[in-house]
Design a protein around this motif. Structure first.
Motif, PDB file in Angstrom:
ATOM      1  N   ALA A 242      -8.863  -0.585  10.594  1.00  0.00           N
ATOM      2  CA  ALA A 242      -9.249  -1.715   9.759  1.00  0.00           C
ATOM      3  C   ALA A 242      -8.558  -1.577   8.412  1.00  0.00           C
ATOM      4  N   ALA A 243      -8.493  -2.686   7.689  1.00  0.00           N
ATOM      5  CA  ALA A 243      -7.885  -2.670   6.359  1.00  0.00           C
ATOM      6  C   ALA A 243      -8.446  -3.824   5.561  1.00  0.00           C
ATOM      7  N   ASN A 244      -8.513  -3.662   4.256  1.00  0.00           N
ATOM      8  CA  ASN A 244      -8.964  -4.783   3.435  1.00  0.00           C
ATOM      9  C   ASN A 244      -7.769  -5.641   3.016  1.00  0.00           C
ATOM     10  N   ALA A 245      -8.062  -6.740   2.324  1.00  0.00           N
ATOM     11  CA  ALA A 245      -7.012  -7.699   1.983  1.00  0.00           C
ATOM     12  C   ALA A 245      -5.948  -7.081   1.080  1.00  0.00           C
ATOM     13  N   ALA A 246      -6.368  -6.213   0.167  1.00  0.00           N
ATOM     14  CA  ALA A 246      -5.407  -5.601  -0.754  1.00  0.00           C
ATOM     15  C   ALA A 246      -4.399  -4.743  -0.005  1.00  0.00           C
ATOM     16  N   LEU A 247      -4.858  -4.035   1.020  1.00  0.00           N
ATOM     17  CA  LEU A 247      -3.946  -3.190   1.810  1.00  0.00           C
ATOM     18  C   LEU A 247      -2.964  -4.058   2.590  1.00  0.00           C
ATOM     19  N   LEU A 248      -3.432  -5.152   3.155  1.00  0.00           N
ATOM     20  CA  LEU A 248      -2.546  -6.034   3.915  1.00  0.00           C
ATOM     21  C   LEU A 248      -1.491  -6.667   3.012  1.00  0.00           C
ATOM     22  N   ARG A 249      -1.845  -6.904   1.747  1.00  0.00           N
ATOM     23  CA  ARG A 249      -0.850  -7.423   0.806  1.00  0.00           C
ATOM     24  C   ARG A 249       0.226  -6.371   0.507  1.00  0.00           C
ATOM     25  N   LEU A 250      -0.185  -5.135   0.454  1.00  0.00           N
ATOM     26  CA  LEU A 250       0.785  -4.054   0.247  1.00  0.00           C
ATOM     27  C   LEU A 250       1.750  -3.952   1.428  1.00  0.00           C
ATOM     28  N   LEU A 251       1.204  -4.154   2.646  1.00  0.00           N
ATOM     29  CA  LEU A 251       2.028  -4.010   3.846  1.00  0.00           C
ATOM     30  C   LEU A 251       2.868  -5.248   4.113  1.00  0.00           C
ATOM     31  N   ASP A 252       2.339  -6.415   3.704  1.00  0.00           N
ATOM     32  CA  ASP A 252       2.958  -7.699   4.068  1.00  0.00           C
ATOM     33  C   ASP A 252       3.105  -7.791   5.592  1.00  0.00           C
TER      34      ASP A 252
ATOM     35  N   ALA B 290       1.023   7.988   6.462  1.00  0.00           N
ATOM     36  CA  ALA B 290       1.281   9.427   6.468  1.00  0.00           C
ATOM     37  C   ALA B 290       1.046  10.069   5.115  1.00  0.00           C
ATOM     38  N   ALA B 291       0.467   9.322   4.173  1.00  0.00           N
ATOM     39  CA  ALA B 291       0.289   9.852   2.819  1.00  0.00           C
ATOM     40  C   ALA B 291      -0.513  11.142   2.848  1.00  0.00           C
ATOM     41  N   ALA B 292       0.081  12.196   2.297  1.00  0.00           N
ATOM     42  CA  ALA B 292      -0.588  13.498   2.266  1.00  0.00           C
ATOM     43  C   ALA B 292      -0.878  13.950   0.844  1.00  0.00           C
ATOM     44  N   ALA B 293      -0.090  13.458  -0.117  1.00  0.00           N
ATOM     45  CA  ALA B 293      -0.254  13.868  -1.502  1.00  0.00           C
ATOM     46  C   ALA B 293      -1.331  13.023  -2.186  1.00  0.00           C
ATOM     47  N   ASP B 294      -1.651  13.402  -3.435  1.00  0.00           N
ATOM     48  CA  ASP B 294      -2.641  12.656  -4.212  1.00  0.00           C
ATOM     49  C   ASP B 294      -2.056  11.387  -4.811  1.00  0.00           C
ATOM     50  N   SER B 295      -0.737  11.249  -4.776  1.00  0.00           N
ATOM     51  CA  SER B 295      -0.097  10.047  -5.299  1.00  0.00           C
ATOM     52  C   SER B 295       1.215   9.833  -4.574  1.00  0.00           C
ATOM     53  N   LEU B 296       1.692   8.603  -4.581  1.00  0.00           N
ATOM     54  CA  LEU B 296       2.978   8.296  -3.960  1.00  0.00           C
ATOM     55  C   LEU B 296       3.555   7.030  -4.577  1.00  0.00           C
ATOM     56  N   SER B 297       4.872   6.866  -4.403  1.00  0.00           N
ATOM     57  CA  SER B 297       5.556   5.652  -4.835  1.00  0.00           C
ATOM     58  C   SER B 297       5.699   4.736  -3.627  1.00  0.00           C
ATOM     59  N   HIS B 298       5.495   3.458  -3.836  1.00  0.00           N
ATOM     60  CA  HIS B 298       5.567   2.494  -2.738  1.00  0.00           C
ATOM     61  C   HIS B 298       6.240   1.227  -3.234  1.00  0.00           C
ATOM     62  N   THR B 299       7.165   0.698  -2.458  1.00  0.00           N
ATOM     63  CA  THR B 299       7.824  -0.560  -2.795  1.00  0.00           C
ATOM     64  C   THR B 299       7.044  -1.710  -2.171  1.00  0.00           C
ATOM     65  N   ALA B 300       6.499  -2.570  -3.017  1.00  0.00           N
ATOM     66  CA  ALA B 300       5.711  -3.711  -2.551  1.00  0.00           C
ATOM     67  C   ALA B 300       6.630  -4.748  -1.906  1.00  0.00           C
ATOM     68  N   PRO B 301       6.082  -5.670  -1.123  1.00  0.00           N
ATOM     69  CA  PRO B 301       6.913  -6.677  -0.451  1.00  0.00           C
ATOM     70  C   PRO B 301       7.829  -7.449  -1.390  1.00  0.00           C
TER      71      PRO B 301
ATOM     72  N   GLY C 232       9.327  -6.275  -3.903  1.00  0.00           N
ATOM     73  CA  GLY C 232      10.344  -5.393  -4.465  1.00  0.00           C
ATOM     74  C   GLY C 232       9.862  -4.548  -5.622  1.00  0.00           C
ATOM     75  N   ALA C 233       8.643  -4.797  -6.120  1.00  0.00           N
ATOM     76  CA  ALA C 233       8.121  -4.011  -7.239  1.00  0.00           C
ATOM     77  C   ALA C 233       7.823  -2.587  -6.784  1.00  0.00           C
ATOM     78  N   ARG C 234       8.132  -1.632  -7.649  1.00  0.00           N
ATOM     79  CA  ARG C 234       7.868  -0.226  -7.342  1.00  0.00           C
ATOM     80  C   ARG C 234       6.498   0.150  -7.906  1.00  0.00           C
ATOM     81  N   LEU C 235       5.589   0.548  -7.032  1.00  0.00           N
ATOM     82  CA  LEU C 235       4.218   0.857  -7.427  1.00  0.00           C
ATOM     83  C   LEU C 235       3.958   2.357  -7.365  1.00  0.00           C
ATOM     84  N   GLN C 236       3.140   2.824  -8.283  1.00  0.00           N
ATOM     85  CA  GLN C 236       2.655   4.198  -8.250  1.00  0.00           C
ATOM     86  C   GLN C 236       1.200   4.158  -7.807  1.00  0.00           C
TER      87      GLN C 236
END
Length: 248
Positions: A32-42, A56-67, A69-73
């Motif tokens: 399952a996922a909430n709406a915010a997660l689905l927006r991250l995945l597109d 696969a996130a294992a660390a306490d933080s990660l960088s992710h490129t949003a649909p 193109g914005a780079r999120l921490q």
């Protein structure tokens, strides 16, 4: 609290928040996922690759490129659930980190030693360099580099020695790369070199039983200099000593 919630209860609880939530079953598959997660995945959960960085996130933080193109921490938390699965909770900390970076860049002092940092020293040096241009008065810049087994307490000890040895009119800066910058108004290079000899002896005695060495570079202000070129020339004077130390 979280380990008593079912996946549907957790998603329902957080579906109106800006935090992204991904629920995994006991086998580690997306459930399952909430709406915010689905927006991250597109994308939908069915299209989620098991090797996706969010899954696969294992660390306490990660960088992710949003649909877009914005780079999120993203801050990451793993929460155990009642059915043996777990939830991955992602909080966007991009703006917070940006503000912290801005604050850090505006800070004028080194957090460990309390001395001026490089930016702070540059700000303080500008009036001195202007004075040199106007009155042709001397100014020498000394770069002191610590080499070897140097930790924060060692940097504090060096800062105390420098404060004790320098005049009230002299300025001391400290970088996080184990370098100290000494600005010596009304001082010719020959006099600065005499100070270096005293500092070298004092620091050698301070760290006699430790794996710490020092290197010095000095530059005297010239008519064509600005603050940066003066710093560059002091660094260039230090470089040959650093190279010979590494070669040895």
């Amino acid at each position: 609290m979280w380990d008593r919630l079912t996946p549907s209860q957790l998603v329902e609880l957080l579906d109106t928040t800006s935090d992204a939530l991904l629920v995994l079953d006991r086998n580690g598959r997306p459930a399952a996922a909430n709406a915010a997660l689905l927006r991250l995945l597109d994308a939908g959960l069915d299209d989620l690759d098991p090797e996706h960085p969010l899954l696969a996130a294992a660390a306490d933080s990660l960088s992710h490129t949003a649909p877009g193109g914005a780079r999120l921490q993203l801050q990451v938390r793993r929460l155990p659930l009642a059915d043996g699965g777990q939830a991955l909770w992602f909080r966007d900390c991009t703006e917070q980190q940006r503000l912290q970076q801005e604050l850090s860049e505006q800070t004028l002092t080194d957090p460990v030693t309390g001395l001026l940092n490089r930016r702070g020293l540059s700000v303080a040096l500008e009036p001195q360099v202007s004075r040199c241009r106007r009155y042709d008065s001397p100014l020498s810049l000394v770069l002191l580099e610590l080499r070897g087994d140097v930790d924060d307490p060692a940097r504090v000890r060096v800062s105390r020695i420098l404060k004790d040895q320098l005049r009230w009119a002299d300025m001391i800066g400290c970088n996080e790369d184990q370098r100290f910058i000494l600005a010596l108004p009304e001082t010719r290079q020959a006099d600065a070199e005499q100070l270096i000899a005293k500092l070298r002896e004092r620091l050698a005695a301070e760290f006699a039983s430790e794996l710490v060495d020092t290197g010095f570079g000095v530059a005297e202000w010239r008519k064509a200099d600005n603050t940066q070129t003066l710093l560059n020339r002091a660094a260039a004077a230090l470089a040959p000593a650093a190279a010979s130390t590494a070669a040895g």
